[in-house]
Design a protein around this motif. Sequence first.
Motif, short mmCIF file in Angstrom:
data_model
loop_
_atom_site.label_atom_id
_atom_site.label_comp_id
_atom_site.label_asym_id
_atom_site.label_seq_id
_atom_site.Cartn_x
_atom_site.Cartn_y
_atom_site.Cartn_z
N ASP A 1 -4.60 31.92 1.26
CA ASP A 1 -5.66 32.92 1.20
C ASP A 1 -6.80 32.53 2.16
OD1 ASP A 1 -7.07 35.25 -0.04
OD2 ASP A 1 -8.42 33.68 -0.75
N MET A 2 -7.17 31.24 2.16
CA MET A 2 -8.20 30.77 3.10
C MET A 2 -7.71 30.82 4.53
SD MET A 2 -10.01 27.60 1.04
CE MET A 2 -8.56 26.97 0.21
N ASN A 3 -6.44 30.53 4.73
CA ASN A 3 -5.86 30.59 6.08
C ASN A 3 -5.99 32.00 6.65
OD1 ASN A 3 -4.18 29.58 8.33
ND2 ASN A 3 -2.59 30.88 7.47
N ASN A 4 -5.74 33.00 5.82
CA ASN A 4 -5.85 34.39 6.28
C ASN A 4 -7.29 34.74 6.68
OD1 ASN A 4 -3.14 34.85 5.81
ND2 ASN A 4 -3.45 35.69 3.76
N LYS A 5 -8.26 34.18 5.97
CA LYS A 5 -9.66 34.49 6.25
C LYS A 5 -10.19 33.73 7.47
CE LYS A 5 -10.71 35.31 1.35
NZ LYS A 5 -11.42 34.79 0.15
N LEU A 6 -9.62 32.57 7.74
CA LEU A 6 -10.17 31.69 8.78
C LEU A 6 -9.45 31.80 10.12
CD1 LEU A 6 -10.60 28.62 6.43
CD2 LEU A 6 -12.49 29.76 7.61
N THR A 7 -8.25 32.34 10.13
CA THR A 7 -7.51 32.47 11.38
C THR A 7 -8.03 33.68 12.14
OG1 THR A 7 -5.54 31.46 10.40
CG2 THR A 7 -5.22 32.74 12.41
N ARG A 8 -8.62 33.45 13.30
CA ARG A 8 -9.23 34.54 14.07
C ARG A 8 -9.61 34.02 15.46
NH1 ARG A 8 -14.65 35.79 10.88
NH2 ARG A 8 -13.34 35.42 9.04
N PRO B 1 -12.68 24.64 -0.05
CA PRO B 1 -11.61 24.42 -1.04
C PRO B 1 -12.06 23.45 -2.12
CG PRO B 1 -11.11 23.28 1.03
CD PRO B 1 -12.32 24.13 1.29
N LYS B 2 -11.52 23.63 -3.32
CA LYS B 2 -11.91 22.81 -4.46
C LYS B 2 -10.72 21.99 -4.97
CE LYS B 2 -15.41 26.12 -6.06
NZ LYS B 2 -15.85 26.98 -7.20
N ASP B 3 -11.04 20.92 -5.69
CA ASP B 3 -9.99 20.10 -6.30
C ASP B 3 -9.11 20.97 -7.19
OD1 ASP B 3 -11.30 18.03 -5.09
OD2 ASP B 3 -12.06 17.12 -6.94
N GLY B 4 -7.81 20.69 -7.15
CA GLY B 4 -6.86 21.45 -7.96
C GLY B 4 -6.36 22.71 -7.29
N GLY C 1 0.85 -1.18 0.00
CA GLY C 1 0.00 0.00 0.00
C GLY C 1 0.89 1.22 0.00
N ILE C 2 0.30 2.37 -0.25
CA ILE C 2 1.07 3.60 -0.16
C ILE C 2 0.27 4.61 0.65
CG2 ILE C 2 2.26 3.19 -2.34
CD1 ILE C 2 0.54 5.21 -3.67
N GLU C 3 0.95 5.64 1.05
CA GLU C 3 0.33 6.73 1.79
C GLU C 3 0.81 8.03 1.18
OE1 GLU C 3 -2.06 8.16 3.20
OE2 GLU C 3 -2.03 6.93 5.00
N THR C 4 -0.07 8.98 1.07
CA THR C 4 0.32 10.29 0.57
C THR C 4 -0.53 11.34 1.27
OG1 THR C 4 0.86 11.55 -1.43
CG2 THR C 4 -1.21 10.28 -1.44
N LEU C 5 -0.49 12.56 0.78
CA LEU C 5 -1.11 13.68 1.47
C LEU C 5 -2.30 14.25 0.69
CD1 LEU C 5 2.22 15.47 2.42
CD2 LEU C 5 0.79 14.12 3.95
N ALA C 6 -3.25 14.78 1.43
CA ALA C 6 -4.42 15.43 0.85
C ALA C 6 -4.84 16.57 1.78
CB ALA C 6 -5.56 14.43 0.68
N THR C 7 -5.84 17.34 1.36
CA THR C 7 -6.32 18.47 2.15
C THR C 7 -7.68 18.14 2.75
OG1 THR C 7 -5.20 19.99 0.63
CG2 THR C 7 -6.84 20.93 2.12
#
Length: 442
Positions: A191-198, A180-183, A159-165
């Motif tokens: 950009d989303m991090n800036n909007k969501l960090t609060r 967030p959308k695919d791609g 098997g393998i393991e990799t990363l996703a969001t």
Amino acid sequence: MHGKKVMLFMLSSVIAAGLAGCGGSDSTKGDARSGEPTKPPAASNEPVELTIVTTAGHTPESFDTRFGNSLRKKFPNYTIKFIPNSAIKFADLVATNTMVDIVYAAVNDFTNGPLKSGMVYDMTELMKVHGVDPNKVGMNWVQGLSPVWEGKLYGLPIGIETLATFYNKDIFDKFGVAYPKDGLTWDDVFDMNNKLTRVDQGVSYVGLVVAPAQHFSLNALSLPFYDMQTGKMSIVTDEAKWRAIFDTIAIRPMSALGYKEKTASLKALPGEANFYKTRDAAMEVGLVHIPLSYTEMKDMNWDVTTYPSFKELPGGGAQANLLLFGVTNMSKNKDAAMEVIKYLYSDEYQTISARDGNYPAIVNEDRIKQFAQNTYYKDRNVQSVFKAKLAPLSKRTIYDPDLATIYRKYMSELALGNMDMNTMMRKVDEEAQQKIAQLKSR
């Protein structure tokens, strides 16, 4: 050949010599007159006992769920024994003469465990005799492991393991931010991090957490830690690319107002526990299997999308971490052990495993469609994890487990501004070179 390799070679040779006269099946011995390997013995109903160990923290229950139940059903005449890492320290297995037939681990753990312990066995001829094609795995895994395995085949990826969001939809909804959308790219993520960090109603939220260890060993730029030919760290020879990785993991998240304060209060970069446990992180760029690992996610309103790509590599994903199964040199039932590994590599088992939510070693369109269909999250965007193209496997070395720790040692200091990039990179290079000198002297 430095001291460690000499010791490993001598240990492997002694074990192999001691086993040469032992009974048991080994189809790679061949016919002394023809020089050709013999065919594996015909399937037999004779009982065979196989002991399997791992460096991973798997319990007997988790082993049975992923491997044991399928193996016992496929091989009813085999007694499959599993020794969890908690029952005996891996380093003690050889010293206590514990019989082990099969060992499995991810790449770095395979290096730290069976390879350094001298338990490995070159399976090249076994694979030929049993009709196993290592190239069915659609990546350059043999070339990537060749430097540390010195051209031999000590294991096979099951098997393998990799990363996703992964993202928490409730937090996105709470703050009115589009999912967030695919791609997506790293620019999109930040950009989303800036909007969501609060801070909201006394809770300090961050938009993003990453899994630092995996972002180094599985980095999307396919950077190794060390170049065996030049004797130099890639942090020196590929400085600009490593700067991009450090910038992504430690510096760019801090641009969000409040992120640095959260990091300072934790005395570490926010991590995956902030995503699945305390649920004050909106996104985690982490391993594909985290929904299987953390039962806390069952009642969480989450979904998943592709790994964020660097703008220079549109659509590019992280590397794959290989789950390797290998026959040991001490096994007296090498053919039976090889048949077990062959089954785990087969189309039948690869599909079973994919349906259970494990990223298969051998990917095809049918397995992508069936991925995670036996799980509670089958109706989520699970096929997205295959859309980012896996990065080529970087060349691995026997030093990687130690170097990986050093490369990420100063992430918090870099993130908080307590150490600048140049100083951090210089210290990593110096400490990594010292570690290699120490390992070579043993």
